[in-house]
Design a protein around this motif. Structure first.
Motif, mmCIF file in Angstrom:
data_model
loop_
_atom_site.group_PDB
_atom_site.id
_atom_site.type_symbol
_atom_site.label_atom_id
_atom_site.label_comp_id
_atom_site.label_asym_id
_atom_site.label_seq_id
_atom_site.Cartn_x
_atom_site.Cartn_y
_atom_site.Cartn_z
ATOM 1 N N TYR A 30 19.743 5.747 9.557
ATOM 2 C CA TYR A 30 19.748 4.588 8.666
ATOM 3 C C TYR A 30 21.040 3.794 8.891
ATOM 4 C CZ TYR A 30 15.902 6.852 6.205
ATOM 5 O OH TYR A 30 14.702 7.433 5.893
ATOM 6 N N SER A 31 21.022 2.529 8.522
ATOM 7 C CA SER A 31 22.216 1.696 8.699
ATOM 8 C C SER A 31 22.177 0.532 7.720
ATOM 9 C CB SER A 31 22.296 1.157 10.130
ATOM 10 O OG SER A 31 23.402 0.298 10.288
ATOM 11 N N ASN A 32 23.362 0.129 7.292
ATOM 12 C CA ASN A 32 23.492 -1.119 6.521
ATOM 13 C C ASN A 32 24.252 -2.164 7.323
ATOM 14 O OD1 ASN A 32 26.067 -0.065 6.432
ATOM 15 N ND2 ASN A 32 26.043 0.343 4.229
ATOM 16 N N LYS A 92 15.492 -7.439 34.328
ATOM 17 C CA LYS A 92 16.406 -8.044 33.359
ATOM 18 C C LYS A 92 15.922 -7.834 31.933
ATOM 19 C CE LYS A 92 18.282 -11.470 36.538
ATOM 20 N NZ LYS A 92 18.461 -12.904 36.865
ATOM 21 N N LEU A 93 14.596 -7.820 31.745
ATOM 22 C CA LEU A 93 14.059 -7.537 30.424
ATOM 23 C C LEU A 93 14.266 -6.066 30.065
ATOM 24 C CD1 LEU A 93 12.612 -8.662 27.971
ATOM 25 C CD2 LEU A 93 10.431 -8.159 29.077
ATOM 26 N N LYS A 94 14.110 -5.187 31.051
ATOM 27 C CA LYS A 94 14.389 -3.761 30.816
ATOM 28 C C LYS A 94 15.851 -3.548 30.437
ATOM 29 C CE LYS A 94 10.875 -1.887 33.973
ATOM 30 N NZ LYS A 94 10.645 -1.083 35.205
ATOM 31 N N HIS A 95 16.747 -4.260 31.126
ATOM 32 C CA HIS A 95 18.173 -4.132 30.831
ATOM 33 C C HIS A 95 18.476 -4.604 29.412
ATOM 34 C CE1 HIS A 95 22.523 -4.226 31.344
ATOM 35 N NE2 HIS A 95 22.511 -5.489 30.941
ATOM 36 N N LEU A 96 17.852 -5.707 28.996
ATOM 37 C CA LEU A 96 18.065 -6.220 27.642
ATOM 38 C C LEU A 96 17.562 -5.221 26.607
ATOM 39 C CD1 LEU A 96 18.775 -8.408 25.581
ATOM 40 C CD2 LEU A 96 16.535 -9.443 26.025
ATOM 41 N N MET A 97 16.389 -4.657 26.810
ATOM 42 C CA MET A 97 15.838 -3.692 25.861
ATOM 43 C C MET A 97 16.693 -2.432 25.806
ATOM 44 S SD MET A 97 11.771 -4.194 26.702
ATOM 45 C CE MET A 97 11.236 -3.085 25.404
ATOM 46 N N SER A 98 17.247 -2.025 26.952
ATOM 47 C CA SER A 98 18.129 -0.864 26.970
ATOM 48 C C SER A 98 19.406 -1.136 26.186
ATOM 49 C CB SER A 98 18.457 -0.500 28.420
ATOM 50 O OG SER A 98 19.390 0.554 28.481
ATOM 51 N N LEU A 99 19.942 -2.347 26.320
ATOM 52 C CA LEU A 99 21.147 -2.725 25.590
ATOM 53 C C LEU A 99 20.894 -2.715 24.088
ATOM 54 C CD1 LEU A 99 24.093 -3.794 25.967
ATOM 55 C CD2 LEU A 99 23.119 -6.089 25.854
ATOM 56 N N LEU A 100 19.763 -3.263 23.664
ATOM 57 C CA LEU A 100 19.417 -3.285 22.244
ATOM 58 C C LEU A 100 19.178 -1.872 21.718
ATOM 59 C CD1 LEU A 100 16.990 -6.364 22.254
ATOM 60 C CD2 LEU A 100 19.330 -6.299 21.393
ATOM 61 N N LYS A 101 18.565 -1.039 22.523
ATOM 62 C CA LYS A 101 18.301 0.343 22.111
ATOM 63 C C LYS A 101 19.610 1.107 21.916
ATOM 64 C CE LYS A 101 15.453 4.351 23.377
ATOM 65 N NZ LYS A 101 16.485 5.387 23.308
ATOM 66 N N ASN A 102 20.558 0.945 22.818
ATOM 67 C CA ASN A 102 21.852 1.615 22.684
ATOM 68 C C ASN A 102 22.590 1.147 21.434
ATOM 69 O OD1 ASN A 102 21.405 3.010 25.058
ATOM 70 N ND2 ASN A 102 22.496 1.516 26.319
ATOM 71 N N SER A 103 22.519 -0.165 21.168
ATOM 72 C CA SER A 103 23.171 -0.692 19.974
ATOM 73 C C SER A 103 22.515 -0.154 18.715
ATOM 74 C CB SER A 103 23.117 -2.219 19.989
ATOM 75 O OG SER A 103 23.683 -2.754 18.816
ATOM 76 N N CYS A 104 21.204 -0.085 18.735
ATOM 77 C CA CYS A 104 20.468 0.439 17.590
ATOM 78 C C CYS A 104 20.839 1.900 17.328
ATOM 79 C CB CYS A 104 18.967 0.292 17.837
ATOM 80 S SG CYS A 104 17.915 0.960 16.528
ATOM 81 N N LEU A 133 24.288 2.251 15.790
ATOM 82 C CA LEU A 133 24.253 1.937 14.366
ATOM 83 C C LEU A 133 23.614 3.068 13.578
ATOM 84 C CD1 LEU A 133 23.182 -1.831 14.418
ATOM 85 C CD2 LEU A 133 25.335 -0.928 13.566
ATOM 86 N N SER A 134 22.546 3.610 14.140
ATOM 87 C CA SER A 134 21.838 4.696 13.463
ATOM 88 C C SER A 134 22.709 5.939 13.319
ATOM 89 C CB SER A 134 20.562 5.046 14.238
ATOM 90 O OG SER A 134 19.884 6.128 13.645
#
Length: 702
Positions: A135-137, A165-177, A180-181
């Motif tokens: 979870y995250s706020n 490039k789309l795979k790289h973007l999704m990987s970046l978002l996943k790592n950030s998520c 946070l989690s």
């Protein structure tokens, strides 16, 4: 739709002619207006004015608090340090003894202050919600925590068609998520940095043209929406903007313990968005909210899916109208997770890519991208008003949106079909007679006759293919072949007309019995059209054949691969004919003109000009089929003239030719006009000078 239309129009006009409220135009750029500097007394006593991007707010001094909801700052009866405007003061006044004493309030005694997904820890004058694993706020320590679904950014192992490039973007978002989690967010994963990476990645994807079909578009738009939901709550500024060559994003963030209210206005280079904070927040408020507007500048030119002909289903069945994307595609994302059915419609004002008003044959349709059907849909979309430059759309849900322009051609009727079939059959018969005449009639053999022969052959094949295959749209390959053949032979017909103009010019300027080499004629008459078709097919092979007819597509202006060469040929021919007529007039005024030859060339020129008007004028009507006025009239004129081209050529080159008529009379022994015509021809021939010895170069006499 309950909407303060007057306010909306005022803000809209302000955005079109200048800048949004709170901004001013400086050197062609909108910059923030510092209201605190311009109006020092804008806040009441005991308050400090704090300027923000596009606005301002008043922060009460210590010991004072805002009188709800928008009153001036009044003295805080507790007079305890730590009470602030945001209501986070956590000290209370104790009256034990002779002096009042400020004591810390333990907010964690309220079980609901952080919710069930976080642990509350009290601090002097404040508190902090520490989210559980998963979870995250989003760094808002006094807000409730939301569940993090990081698997939504997971790339399927078998997704080989997904761009790197789309795979790289999704990987970046996943790592950030995940960071946070796990409550391990670092500086690298700040909202500003993620927003920059998102815009750069989408810019590269659109620049490379990787968004090439409906499936890829759905994946692309879904990734942008999910990315914005992750990025928006992490942004610190009230308004954030990012612009690249192909994308433009604007995000508004509200972070306060007090529930925000009022209207929200966002704008990009191509759209203006209006909603309320209540719609943005939804049913629950956890201490922060955001709304994002993303515009894709080159999405409509990077893929065939968005600019090609689209079929829409309506209540009265399937319509064969032509739809074109006439605005930039935009995505709207809000913090409210329930956006399938909004309590209040949101408003988008699109800027037309090309200035054009509605008419009887043109209408603008508000649509959204349906990821399930992978097509544009108009469900839940209404058009409020439209002019030549802008269209206002109202939506009862949120997604990615666009504006389509619908072209309504006159539907095929029995009358049009009958005119086309009868006219084409008549033209085919007449062209067949022309081919026989030009091939076997010895008295008219020559260079000009050869040009007429190939002109008739080209039109005969084109009309036959048109009659048999123009509606064979059920087979994509066969339809493309039909369109290619029509493109080839109609262009060839115009090229042979150009050769006739050149031949007439040479007869006047060089010598009467001049000829053109057959190799050169074939190179121009068939080689040039073939080269144009090869280049066109390489550049855009899908342009041959549409869903309505087996002809050239309007998409990407592919139809210009026919109309541009035709216009060039018509202009060149007109220029050649003007010079020819001028030279003829000069020769007629000379001292010793050869009147018989000059009159013959004059007759040839008049016939050639008439032929140019017949063939060229026909396609002028075709070019204006989808213009704003006279659509039905243009369609009927185009159908009539196009289907009767062969008959008109037969009349001009055969029936109006004295020598050809004489040849025809030989096949009618009992014709009473035969002797009279033969006498007239022999008398005319005897009065002329003897012809050249080389009869193969002699030109026909009209």
């Amino acid at each position: 739709m309950e909407l303060n239309l007057t306010l909306l129009l005022a803000l809209f006009l302000q955005s079109c002619n200048g800048c949004l409220s709170g901004f001013k135009l400086v050197q062609m750029k909108c910059v923030d207006v510092d209201e605190c500097a311009i109006f020092p007394s804008v806040c009441s006593d005991h308050a400090e004015c704090v300027n923000t991007d596009g606005g301002y707010y008043c922060s009460c001094d210590q010991g004072f608090r805002e009188s709800f909801p928008t009153g001036p700052c009044e003295e805080d009866v507790s007079k305890c340090p730590g009470d602030t405007f945001s209501g986070s003061g956590d000290l209370s006044e104790s009256s034990t003894g002779s002096e009042a004493k400020c004591e810390d309030i333990d907010e964690c005694t309220d079980a609901d202050v952080c919710g069930t997904n976080a642990d509350c820890s009290n601090h002097p004058g404040s508190y902090r919600c520490k989210c559980h694993q998963g979870y995250s706020n989003y760094g808002n320590n006094q807000s409730k925590c939301s569940e993090m679904d990081c698997d939504q950014f997971k790339t399927e192992p078998d997704a080989e068609h997904t761009p790197e490039k789309l795979k790289h973007l999704m990987s970046l978002l996943k790592n950030s998520c995940e960071s946070l989690s796990n409550n391990t967010q670092g500086e690298h994963f700040t909202g500003e940095k993620l927003l920059e990476n998102l815009c750069n990645s989408t810019n590269d994807l659109l620049s490379d043209g990787n968004v090439a079909d409906g499936e890829m578009l759905s994946q692309f738009l879904d990734t942008v929406e999910k990315g914005m939901r992750l990025i928006g709550p992490q942004l610190k500024e009230p308004v954030s903007r990012r612009e690249t060559h192909n994308t433009y994003a604007e995000i508004a963030v509200a972070r306060n313990q007090t529930l925000p209210s009022g209207r929200v206005f966002l704008s990009t280079d191509s759209a203006f968005f209006n909603t309320s904070w209540e719609t943005v927040i939804g049913k629950s408020y956890s201490g922060f909210a955001f709304v994002a507007l993303v515009s894709y500048k080159d999405l409509n030119s990077s893929s065939d899916q968005y600019h090609m002909i689209i079929r829409e289903r309506s209540d009265d069945g399937e319509r064969n109208s032509i739809y074109q994307l006439k605005s930039k595609v935009v995505t709207v994302v809000v913090s409210n997770p329930e956006t399938d059915q909004l309590s209040e419609p949101v408003t988008l004002i699109f800027t037309h890519e090309l200035e054009r008003a509605e008419s009887g044959g043109v209408a603008y349709i508000c649509v959204f991208w349906n990821e399930t059907e992978r097509a544009w849909s108009g469900r839940g979309c209404e058009r409020a008003w439209s002019n030549s430059t802008h269209t206002m759309c109202s939506y009862s849900h949120l997604s990615s949106f666009a504006l389509l322009m619908a072209l309504y051609p006159v539907q095929d009727s029995f009358e049009l079909g009958l005119i086309t079939r009868v006219g084409l059959v008549l033209s085919l018969v007449c062209l067949f007679l022309c081919i026989l005449t030009f091939r076997f009639c010895r008295s008219i053999q020559g260079t000009r006759n050869s040009i007429h022969l190939h002109l008739s052959v080209c039109l005969f094949i084109a009309d036959l293919v048109f009659l048999c295959g123009i509606s064979r749209t059920h087979n994509r390959v066969a339809c493309g072949i039909v369109a290619g053949l029509l493109h080839l032979f109609f262009l060839s017909a115009f090229c042979w007309m150009l050769l006739e103009g050149v031949q007439l010019y040479r007869m006047v300027v060089v010598v009467f019995h001049t000829t053109l080499k057959h190799l050169y004629m074939y190179a121009v008459g068939y080689g040039v059209p073939l080269l144009i078709i090869i280049i066109s097919a390489i550049v855009f092979p899908k342009g041959y054949g549409t869903q309505r007819h087996c002809w050239l597509s309007l998409e990407r202006y592919f139809i210009l691969s026919f109309f541009v060469p035709v216009c060039i040929i018509v202009i060149l021919n007109s220029f050649v004919f003007i010079i020819t007529v001028w030279k003829l007039a000069t020769k007629f005024s000379s001292l010793n003109p050869d009147l018989s030859k000059l009159k013959q060339i004059r007759s040839f020129t008049v016939t050639a000009v008439a032929q140019l008007c017949v063939l060229g004028g026909t396609w002028v009507f075709g070019f204006f089929l989808f213009q704003e006025n006279g659509t039905e009239v243009m369609l009927y004129l185009f159908t009539i003239f196009n289907s009767l081209q062969g008959a008109l050529i037969f009349i001009m080159h055969c029936l109006l030719s004295t020598q050809v008529r004489t040849e025809y009379y030989k096949f009618v022994p009992l014709c009473p006009c035969k002797k009279k015509v033969e006498y007239r021809v022999s008398r005319s021939t005897s009065s002329q000078k003897p012809p050249q010895s080389d009869s193969s170069t002699a030109e026909s006499q009209m």
